[in-house]
Structures are given as structure tokens and as C-alpha cells.
Design a protein around this motif. Structure first.
Motif, short mmCIF file in Angstrom:
data_model
loop_
_atom_site.label_atom_id
_atom_site.label_comp_id
_atom_site.label_asym_id
_atom_site.label_seq_id
_atom_site.Cartn_x
_atom_site.Cartn_y
_atom_site.Cartn_z
N GLY A 87 0.77 -1.23 0.00
CA GLY A 87 0.00 0.00 0.00
C GLY A 87 0.80 1.28 0.00
O GLY A 87 0.23 2.36 0.13
N ILE A 88 2.11 1.20 -0.15
CA ILE A 88 2.94 2.40 -0.21
C ILE A 88 2.76 3.06 -1.57
O ILE A 88 2.83 2.40 -2.61
N HIS A 89 2.51 4.37 -1.56
CA HIS A 89 2.43 5.16 -2.79
C HIS A 89 3.77 5.85 -3.01
O HIS A 89 4.26 6.56 -2.13
N PHE A 90 4.36 5.65 -4.16
CA PHE A 90 5.66 6.25 -4.48
C PHE A 90 5.47 7.54 -5.26
O PHE A 90 4.69 7.60 -6.20
N LEU A 91 6.20 8.57 -4.86
CA LEU A 91 6.24 9.81 -5.63
C LEU A 91 7.07 9.59 -6.89
O LEU A 91 6.75 10.11 -7.95
N GLN A 92 8.13 8.81 -6.75
CA GLN A 92 9.00 8.43 -7.86
C GLN A 92 9.48 7.01 -7.61
O GLN A 92 10.02 6.73 -6.54
N GLU A 93 9.31 6.15 -8.60
CA GLU A 93 9.72 4.76 -8.42
C GLU A 93 11.16 4.50 -8.86
O GLU A 93 11.75 3.51 -8.47
N ARG A 94 11.71 5.41 -9.68
CA ARG A 94 13.07 5.18 -10.17
C ARG A 94 13.68 6.50 -10.62
O ARG A 94 13.32 7.04 -11.65
N CYS A 95 14.63 7.00 -9.84
CA CYS A 95 15.38 8.21 -10.19
C CYS A 95 16.85 7.80 -10.30
O CYS A 95 17.45 7.38 -9.31
N VAL A 96 17.40 7.92 -11.48
CA VAL A 96 18.76 7.44 -11.72
C VAL A 96 19.75 8.60 -11.63
O VAL A 96 19.55 9.66 -12.22
N PHE A 97 20.82 8.37 -10.87
CA PHE A 97 21.91 9.32 -10.72
C PHE A 97 23.23 8.60 -11.04
O PHE A 97 23.27 7.38 -11.13
N GLU A 98 24.29 9.36 -11.15
CA GLU A 98 25.60 8.77 -11.42
C GLU A 98 26.02 7.76 -10.34
O GLU A 98 26.61 6.73 -10.63
N TRP A 99 25.69 8.06 -9.12
CA TRP A 99 26.11 7.23 -7.99
C TRP A 99 25.14 6.09 -7.67
O TRP A 99 25.44 5.22 -6.86
N GLY A 100 23.94 6.11 -8.24
CA GLY A 100 22.98 5.06 -7.93
C GLY A 100 21.57 5.46 -8.31
O GLY A 100 21.34 6.47 -8.98
N THR A 101 20.61 4.69 -7.84
CA THR A 101 19.20 4.89 -8.17
C THR A 101 18.38 4.93 -6.88
O THR A 101 18.68 4.17 -5.95
N ILE A 102 17.37 5.79 -6.85
CA ILE A 102 16.50 5.87 -5.67
C ILE A 102 15.03 5.80 -6.08
O ILE A 102 14.68 6.05 -7.23
N ALA A 103 14.21 5.47 -5.11
CA ALA A 103 12.76 5.59 -5.19
C ALA A 103 12.34 6.47 -4.02
O ALA A 103 12.99 6.47 -2.97
N VAL A 104 11.25 7.22 -4.18
CA VAL A 104 10.86 8.22 -3.18
C VAL A 104 9.41 8.02 -2.77
O VAL A 104 8.53 7.88 -3.61
N PHE A 105 9.18 8.04 -1.45
CA PHE A 105 7.82 8.01 -0.91
C PHE A 105 7.82 8.80 0.40
O PHE A 105 8.86 9.28 0.84
N LEU A 106 6.64 8.96 0.99
CA LEU A 106 6.49 9.76 2.19
C LEU A 106 5.88 8.94 3.32
O LEU A 106 5.10 8.02 3.08
N ASP A 107 6.20 9.33 4.55
CA ASP A 107 5.50 8.75 5.69
C ASP A 107 4.23 9.58 5.93
O ASP A 107 4.00 10.58 5.25
N PRO A 108 3.36 9.19 6.87
CA PRO A 108 2.10 9.92 7.08
C PRO A 108 2.26 11.38 7.50
O PRO A 108 1.30 12.14 7.42
N ASP A 109 3.42 11.79 7.96
CA ASP A 109 3.66 13.18 8.35
C ASP A 109 4.27 14.01 7.22
O ASP A 109 4.51 15.20 7.38
N GLY A 110 4.55 13.40 6.08
CA GLY A 110 5.13 14.12 4.95
C GLY A 110 6.65 14.10 4.94
O GLY A 110 7.28 14.84 4.19
N ASN A 111 7.26 13.25 5.77
CA ASN A 111 8.71 13.11 5.76
C ASN A 111 9.15 12.29 4.57
O ASN A 111 8.58 11.23 4.29
N ARG A 112 10.15 12.78 3.86
CA ARG A 112 10.65 12.10 2.66
C ARG A 112 11.46 10.87 3.06
O ARG A 112 12.32 10.92 3.93
#
Length: 127
Positions: A87-112
Motif C-alpha cells: 500500500g505504499i504510494h511512491f512519488l518516484q519509483e526510479r530516479c537514476v543518478f551517477e552514484w545510484g538509483t532511488i525511489a521516493v515516498f512519504l510517511d504519514p507526516d510528509g517526511n521524505r
């Protein structure tokens, strides 16, 4: 300085929702629980979720919270898939950078929160 362990304290407003999020959706094991705080066990230390923070209905700006929780994982696609099933909603599922890849989501308080998959064959941000 002789450090035994690293810990991070996250102050939240929506305490029960955040505790449920970290315990049930992220499945972090509870180390200890009290009225005002819950401490989650991490392989590298602990994450303490404590009352008396400020929530947002959107992602907090860096001015509101200049920190990001980053959990590095071996297989980003697999972890994103598993968390989406919970049930986690991702803001971004795949962001690629030179050093690696991330996915981004929030907790219920809006913390990244970021899941990171670090490339070991290229230059990394670790030293």
C-alpha cells in the motif's frame, strides 16, 4: 568519541499513523515502545519515532525538514514492488543518478523517505 550505535529521532505529529506505517508497512521491528515514543531496530542502529512533531499533507520542504530517511537496499525494483503491494504510494519509483538509483515516498507526516540502490562499480558518495 567512542560511538556504540547510531540513532535517528524523528518527531511526528500523526504519531499512531507513523508508528503503524513504520511497523506494519515498512515492517521495521520494534525495539521498545513507550507512550511518547517507539524505537525501531535497524541493522545499523535505530529509528526512534517520537511525539510532538509537525505534519504536512504533502512532502515537507527542506526548510520544514532538512533531513531524508534513506534505506539502501540490494534490489530496488524488488523492494518497490513489495512496498507497493503493502500500500505504499511512491512519488518516484526510479530516479537514476551517477552514484545510484532511488525511489521516493512519504510517511504519514510528509517526511521524505528514499530507497537507494548504490552502484558499486562507479564512483559512489561513500568514502
Amino acid at each position: 568519541m567512542n560511538v556504540d550505535e547510531f540513532g535517528l529521532i524523528l518527531f511526528v505529529e500523526r504519531f499512531q499513523k507513523c508508528v503503524s506505517f513504520y511497523q506494519n508497512l515498512l515492517q521495521l521491528p520494534v525495539r521498545r515502545s513507550q507512550d511518547m515514543l517507539v524505537c525501531f531496530d535497524l541493522s545499523i542502529g535505530y529509528l526512534m519515532v517520537e511525539k510532538d512533531g509537525v505534519a504536512q499533507t504533502r512532502e515537507k520542504t527542506r526548510g520544514e525538514n532538512p533531513a531524508v530517511l534513506r534505506f539502501d537496499v540490494e534490489d530496488l525494483s524488488k523492494e518497490v514492488h513489495n512496498l507497493k503491494k503493502r500500500g505504499i504510494h511512491f512519488l518516484q519509483e526510479r530516479c537514476v543518478f551517477e552514484w545510484g538509483t532511488i525511489a521516493v515516498f512519504l510517511d504519514p507526516d510528509g517526511n521524505r523517505i528514499e530507497l537507494g540502490e548504490i552502484r558499486t562499480t562507479s564512483a559512489s558518495y561513500r568514502t
